[in-house]
Design an enzyme around this catalytic site. Structure first.
Site, PDB file in Angstrom:
ATOM      1  N   GLU A 180       6.978   0.587  -9.337  1.00 46.90           N
ATOM      2  CA  GLU A 180       6.579   1.139  -8.043  1.00 46.90           C
ATOM      3  C   GLU A 180       5.621   2.306  -8.247  1.00 46.90           C
ATOM      4  O   GLU A 180       5.824   3.165  -9.090  1.00 46.90           O
ATOM      5  CB  GLU A 180       7.807   1.593  -7.258  1.00 46.90           C
ATOM      6  N   GLY A 181       4.587   2.335  -7.446  1.00 46.78           N
ATOM      7  CA  GLY A 181       3.571   3.365  -7.546  1.00 46.78           C
ATOM      8  C   GLY A 181       2.421   2.942  -8.421  1.00 46.78           C
ATOM      9  O   GLY A 181       1.249   3.165  -8.073  1.00 46.78           O
TER      10      GLY A 181
END
Length: 638
Positions: free
Chosen positions: A561-562
């Site tokens: 994530e990210g």
């Protein structure tokens, strides 16, 4: 005056109106509070009154000190007037003070003079002072002399103290309405904070004059079981007065945070500009582009234009990644190696790992936020109600801090164990999804599929939904029962970013789960969300469909994530830069439409003469048919 726009405030309200809780929220962020109790202990046999007093005491944090003034009503004025500039006092309440004042033990006395002394002390108070008082002016006139004496004395006290205070707020059914000084009225999104004509500054405008690096800054919120989060965030100033741009324009939500109000369902937050988005897309058709245009990325230009409030949006120069690190206990984390999320969070803090490297390449700042560990949702609630409130407020503060730093885009990410199962549970509770359909496969460190761990996660979500089948599906209830700290903080970030008109790029199941929960609190939040890529996650796909978010790309990245969002960020920036810099097509440079070419003339052809019947030469029949020959018998001869 304090940085929030008031130094002394009077909180009025009826019985059980929530006035005491609201007053306590005003000073909840102070490092130490002197609680001034005015009510007498009462009859020992009155258990109901004793229970009320015990409930009040139980709400006070351990850092507060309590001071009793019931023995002498005149002492209250001395306590207030002797307060130091760095002290915070909470007086609860003036109704109890008037009861003691009218007690026969303190008579005869000049009640009017005592009230005047109290008002003078309030007016001269050097510290921060909150007074609570019942509002009895809306009730019927009592039928007894004692009752009329009480209402008359309390009404006179309220009027005198209200005149002496900087701000007055009336709490009705838990909803505050500012009568004087601080106001919660909406502030124009494109205008700087304004100061009321009376000279009492609003929370946003008063804090605007406070130095960012000075001591007069707003303290961080008091968190419940979030020590790491609280200690990792510096005090948050409120935006400078000159910040009237779309990036950091003040909104009606700022006074809500400054006064300590609880985030509640049905909040009215700003919407993106509904006109500049379509204008920006229409403008793309006039640019000097050799090809067919930007394709599906036209939606990106429209989104950026609407959130920036201009038809020529600029690329996001300042980007901040918020990495939420909060684990989930129980079956939700099945198949996860213990300590893996902490290792990744440590890598990010140290500037190592995929996320940190991509952030450095993009010039984005990276902030790791520790969230409380959620309980096993199959057996118990993930968080307490107090933890949910604290996490929501803290997420809001993170968005506030980003706005103060000039951040133009937030990237929301998470790295906790069990986040996928928690997001699937939220999706199932809010959108009616089936857990097995939205839970992605569990991949081990060796790259193998762990079906047993996947089944344990599905069972945990199934049991959690069964346990909460009769529970409310409100936003806070969902966060408390099955969401967890990371989803709660992410929800607060979305709400705070919406209030400050900052777009948020979601990446992963935690962000979209927060988007689903935020719909109950403020439906405008989803319009400020951007989804670059779904990453092949089934929960993200379904949640994006429910939220009305169309992924800009279909790369199916799975870098964590990210990191997926940061891979796409340079291309998105390039598109915005191109759309802003390209000139208008030469044919449209003068502002008009290109002339339509005249139709080509048809080639000239010689006209054919009209057919004319030939005229016979000389006398004879006019027919041109051959003449028939007849023999002597009258028959035609061939």
């Amino acid at each position: 005056m304090s940085v929030d726009g008031w130094n002394t405030v009077l909180v009025l309200g009826g019985i059980r109106s929530g006035k005491s809780e609201f007053a306590e929220s005003l000073v909840s962020e102070a490092p130490m509070v002197r609680y001034v109790a005015t009510a007498p202990e009462g009859d020992p046999a009155d258990t109901e009154w004793a229970a009320r007093l015990a409930a009040h005491r139980a709400r006070r944090p351990g850092s507060w000190t309590t001071e009793e003034t019931a023995g002498d009503p005149r002492r209250l004025a001395d306590v207030i007037s002797s307060a130091e500039p760095n002290e915070t006092l909470l007086v609860d309440d003036l109704g109890g003070w008037v009861t003691v004042l009218l007690d026969p033990e303190h008579q005869p006395a000049d009640d009017t003079a005592t009230i005047a002394e109290l008002a003078a002390a309030v007016r001269a108070c050097a510290g921060r002072l909150v007074l609570v008082s019942p509002e009895v002016g809306l009730s019927l006139v009592p039928t007894t002399p004692v009752g009329r004496a009480f209402t008359d004395a309390l009404g006179a006290t309220n009027r005198a103290v209200a005149d002496a205070c900087d701000a007055v707020v009336l709490v009705v059914a838990g909803q505050p309405s500012w009568l004087k000084g601080t106001t919660t009225a909406p502030v124009a999104a494109t205008a700087p904070p304004a100061t009321p004509a009376s000279g009492a500054a609003t929370p946003a405008s008063a804090a605007a004059a406070a130095p960012v690096n000075g001591t007069a800054t707003e303290p961080t919120p008091e968190l419940v079981a979030l020590p790491d989060v609280r200690n990792s965030t510096p005090p948050l100033p409120v935006p400078p007065a000159e910040s009237g741009t779309a990036w950091a324009a003040p909104t009606m939500a700022l006074p809500m945070v400054a006064t300590g109000l609880v985030i509640q369902p049905g909040m009215e937050l700003p919407m993106p500009d509904e006109y500049t988005g379509p204008q920006a897309v229409d403008r793309l058709a006039t640019l000097d582009v050799p090809g067919a245009g930007l394709g599906v990325l036209e939606r990106l230009v429209g989104f950026a234009a609407a959130t920036q409030g201009t038809a020529t949006p600029a690329p996001w120069a300042s980007v901040r990644v918020l990495l939420l690190n909060g684990d989930h206990a129980g079956g939700a984390a099945a198949g996860t190696r213990p300590g893996e999320s902490a290792r990744r969070a440590g890598q990010a803090r140290a500037g190592r790992g995929a996320l940190a490297r991509l952030a450095a390449e993009c010039g984005a700042s990276l902030q790791v936020v520790d969230a409380p560990t959620a309980g096993p949702i199959e057996a118990e609630a993930a968080l307490t109600a107090e933890q949910v409130e604290s996490a929501l407020r803290y997420g809001w503060r993170l968005a506030e801090e980003a706005a103060e730093a000039g951040v133009q885009l937030l990237v929301l990410a998470a790295c906790g164990a069990g986040t996928e199962a928690a997001a699937a549970a939220v999706l199932a509770a809010t959108a009616g999804a089936e857990p097995p359909a939205v839970l992605g496969r569990v991949i081990t460190d060796a790259g193998e599929i762990d079906d047993a761990a996947w089944m344990r996660r599905c069972a945990a979500v199934r049991d959690a939904l069964h346990r909460t089948r009769r529970s409310s599906r409100g936003a806070k209830e969902v966060l408390a029962e099955i969401g967890g700290g990371d989803v709660a903080i992410a929800t607060g970030v979305l709400l705070g970013a919406t209030a400050r008109r900052i777009p948020v790029m979601l990446d992963g199941p935690v962000g979209v789960a927060a988007g689903l929960v935020s719909r109950d609190l403020a439906g405008q939040a989803r319009h400020w969300c951007l989804l670059a890529d779904h990453g092949g996650d089934p929960a993200v796909k379904l949640a994006a469909d429910v939220l009305g978010l169309t992924p800009l790309l279909d790369l199916k990245l799975d870098l964590g994530e990210g990191a997926n969002a940061l891979v796409a960020l340079p291309m998105l920036r390039s598109v915005l830069a191109l759309a802003a810099a390209l000139p208008t097509h030469p044919s449209l440079a003068a502002g008009g439409e290109p002339d339509e070419p005249e139709p080509a003339a048809e080639p000239a052809t010689e006209e054919e003469p009209e057919f004319a019947e030939p005229e016979p030469e000389g006398p004879g029949p006019t027919s041109t048919e051959p003449e028939e020959r007849v023999d002597a018998s009258g028959r035609r001869a061939d």
